[in-house]
Motif scaffolding. Structure first.
Motif, short mmCIF file in Angstrom:
data_model
loop_
_atom_site.label_atom_id
_atom_site.label_comp_id
_atom_site.label_asym_id
_atom_site.label_seq_id
_atom_site.Cartn_x
_atom_site.Cartn_y
_atom_site.Cartn_z
N ASP A 7 0.81 -1.21 0.00
CA ASP A 7 0.00 0.00 0.00
C ASP A 7 0.84 1.26 0.00
N ASN A 8 2.16 1.15 -0.30
CA ASN A 8 2.99 2.33 -0.15
C ASN A 8 2.81 3.34 -1.28
N THR A 9 2.06 3.00 -2.29
CA THR A 9 1.79 3.98 -3.34
C THR A 9 0.33 4.46 -3.30
N ALA A 10 -0.41 3.93 -2.37
CA ALA A 10 -1.82 4.32 -2.29
C ALA A 10 -1.96 5.73 -1.73
N THR A 11 -2.90 6.48 -2.23
CA THR A 11 -3.15 7.83 -1.74
C THR A 11 -4.62 7.97 -1.43
N SER A 12 -4.90 8.73 -0.43
CA SER A 12 -6.30 8.96 -0.05
C SER A 12 -6.95 9.88 -1.06
N GLU A 13 -8.24 9.66 -1.30
CA GLU A 13 -8.97 10.52 -2.22
C GLU A 13 -9.00 11.95 -1.72
N ALA A 14 -8.88 12.13 -0.41
CA ALA A 14 -8.93 13.47 0.16
C ALA A 14 -7.55 14.06 0.37
N ALA A 15 -6.50 13.39 -0.12
CA ALA A 15 -5.14 13.88 0.08
C ALA A 15 -4.98 15.24 -0.56
N PRO A 16 -4.33 16.18 0.14
CA PRO A 16 -4.15 17.52 -0.43
C PRO A 16 -3.20 17.50 -1.61
N LYS A 17 -3.36 18.49 -2.47
CA LYS A 17 -2.48 18.61 -3.62
C LYS A 17 -1.05 18.87 -3.14
N PRO A 18 -0.05 18.19 -3.74
CA PRO A 18 1.33 18.40 -3.29
C PRO A 18 1.74 19.86 -3.39
N GLU A 19 2.52 20.29 -2.42
CA GLU A 19 3.01 21.66 -2.39
C GLU A 19 4.16 21.81 -3.38
N LEU A 20 4.08 22.81 -4.25
CA LEU A 20 5.14 23.08 -5.21
C LEU A 20 6.24 23.90 -4.54
N VAL A 21 7.47 23.41 -4.61
CA VAL A 21 8.61 24.10 -4.02
C VAL A 21 9.54 24.54 -5.15
N THR A 22 9.84 25.83 -5.21
CA THR A 22 10.66 26.37 -6.30
C THR A 22 12.03 26.84 -5.84
N ARG A 23 12.20 27.03 -4.53
CA ARG A 23 13.51 27.47 -4.03
C ARG A 23 13.64 27.04 -2.57
N PRO A 24 14.85 26.92 -2.06
CA PRO A 24 15.02 26.51 -0.66
C PRO A 24 14.45 27.53 0.31
N LYS A 25 14.08 27.05 1.50
CA LYS A 25 13.47 27.91 2.50
C LYS A 25 14.37 29.07 2.91
#
Length: 419
Positions: A7-25
């Motif tokens: 199940d390590n590739t399973a995702t919940s239907e309610a999972a939030p959209k991945p956060e886009l990261v464009t530069r380091p914090k």
């Protein structure tokens, strides 16, 4: 028994959209290229805590060789650093600052050789890419694992960049920094995943094996890897391939450019086949295109003549085929050794089932090279002990031997089972 989670590739239907990261914090990092900055980097890294994330960028498609042109390092309490290794004779000061510290790399075998060239080598290692393979993830690229485990998406659009360019633009520095920005967090997530699957000890054994493995020896007769060389049918023309390849290699090294940016492998094969005697004849060959092909045409003609001269000397004539100590391609086994072919077919099938049961790729349970070797040349007296001993001699790790040796013992003894 190793846990077989699926199940390590399973995702919940309610999972939030991945956060886009464009530069380091911490913002776009600068390049460390002076010794005073390097000393400060070493001091800060030594004062940090926890494991250290490391990555390296090469310019193999642009420059000669596989050396690093940028090294990225991040450690908690130390910040994120981009180091230009070309600015220093070596980076032993960084190596010394990280003694005893666990290094986190993604696909470590790609970067460890160029890190070793500048005097850096880990005392401890964690490879997030290999961890993903052992955990059974179908996609183990950095971006895929970060999205799966941390719900992050990296802005990655510079994979074919020339990392030797100076000054390095800000967008490339951001791109490079993101390769280490989240490795510490990803390591923690992968440790949890491996622990849940009862595979953490396996992973640690694999990481130790990578760290202790000697660096590859220089390849003998590297010119024989010229693409398309199988179409060369005589030793005389093979001598021309060797001479052209050597001329290209020497020029590439002196100019510090990738050999393929001078002339392609296809050009070498075409010239060896046609054996042109003049510049116009040479440049009429379709594969001879580009500035270096025409500007250096006299050089390539001299190489052709040198190859022809070597072809006239029996002691300088290369063998058309080189004897290999490795097993032949499996497609030839049925004719050369039908019993070995049946052993391989049975063993491959059973080990594939074992890999599926343990939720990992077959090649991580046992490398194809090791499987072919033991099926082609099994122990003279096939017993559980002899098979185990042979696997260890071939470089299999303890956990691999434990799983596959019973399978291989039966497959080698009875390659034609009813089931």
């Amino acid at each position: 028994m190793i846990s077989s989670r699926n199940d390590n590739t399973a995702t919940s239907e309610a999972a939030p959209k991945p956060e886009l990261v464009t530069r380091p914090k911490s913002g776009t990092p600068f390049i460390t290229d002076t010794f005073s900055e390097l000393e400060r980097c070493a001091q800060d890294l030594a004062a940090g805590h926890g494991p250290v994330a490391i990555d390296a960028e090469r310019a193999s498609g642009f420059r000669y060789g596989q050396r690093a042109f940028l090294i990225q390092i991040k450690r908690e309490g130390s910040g994120l650093w981009l180091i230009d290794p070309e600015a220093f004779s070596d980076l032993r000061i960084i190596h010394d600052a990280l003694r005893g510290v666990e290094w986190i790399l993604h696909a470590a075998t790609q970067d460890l050789p160029c890190l070793a060239e500048v005097g850096m080598w880990p005392d401890r290692l964690f490879d997030t890419e290999l961890a993903g393979r052992l955990a059974g993830f179908p996609r183990v690229g950095l971006a895929a694992l970060l999205e799966n485990k941390l719900n992050l998406t990296l802005a990655k659009e510079h994979s074919a960049a020339d990392w030797s360019v100076r000054p390095l633009p800000a967008d490339l520095r951001d791109y490079a920094a993101l390769d280490v920005e989240f490795l510490v967090e990803l390591r923690a997530a992968m440790v949890e995943e491996l622990t849940q699957q009862d595979k953490l000890a396996i992973a640690e054994e694999e990481f130790a094996a990578i760290r202790k493995r000697p660096l590859p020896e220089p390849r003998k007769d590297p010119w024989r890897r010229t693409s398309g060389i199988s179409s060369i049918r005589t030793p005389e023309k093979l001598a021309i391939v060797r001479s052209l390849w050597t001329a290209r290699e020497n020029l590439a090294e002196s100019r510090d450019v990738a050999p393929s940016r001078l002339i392609k492998d296809q050009a070498i094969i075409a010239a060896a086949t046609a054996e042109p005697t003049t510049v116009p004849q040479l440049l009429k060959l379709p594969a001879f295109v580009g500035r270096a092909a025409s500007k250096e045409a006299p050089r390539w003609l001299r190489a052709i003549r040198e190859g022809q001269r070597q072809a006239e000397q029996p002691d300088e004539l290369p063998a058309l085929r080189v004897h290999s100590t490795t097993p032949p391609p499996p497609r030839a086994w049925s004719d050369r050794d039908p019993l070995a072919a049946r052993r391989l077919q049975t063993a491959r099938s059973w080990i594939g089932r074992a890999a599926e049961a343990n939720n990992m790729p077959t090649e991580n349970l046992l490398t194809p090279a090791t499987l072919k070797e033991i099926c082609w040349r099994p122990p003279a007296n096939i017993t559980p002990d002899s098979v185990r001993h042979h696997l260890v001699e071939l470089g299999a790790r303890n956990w691999q031997v434990e799983i596959v040796s019973p399978i291989l013992t039966v497959a080698l003894l009875d390659p034609d089972p009813l089931d």
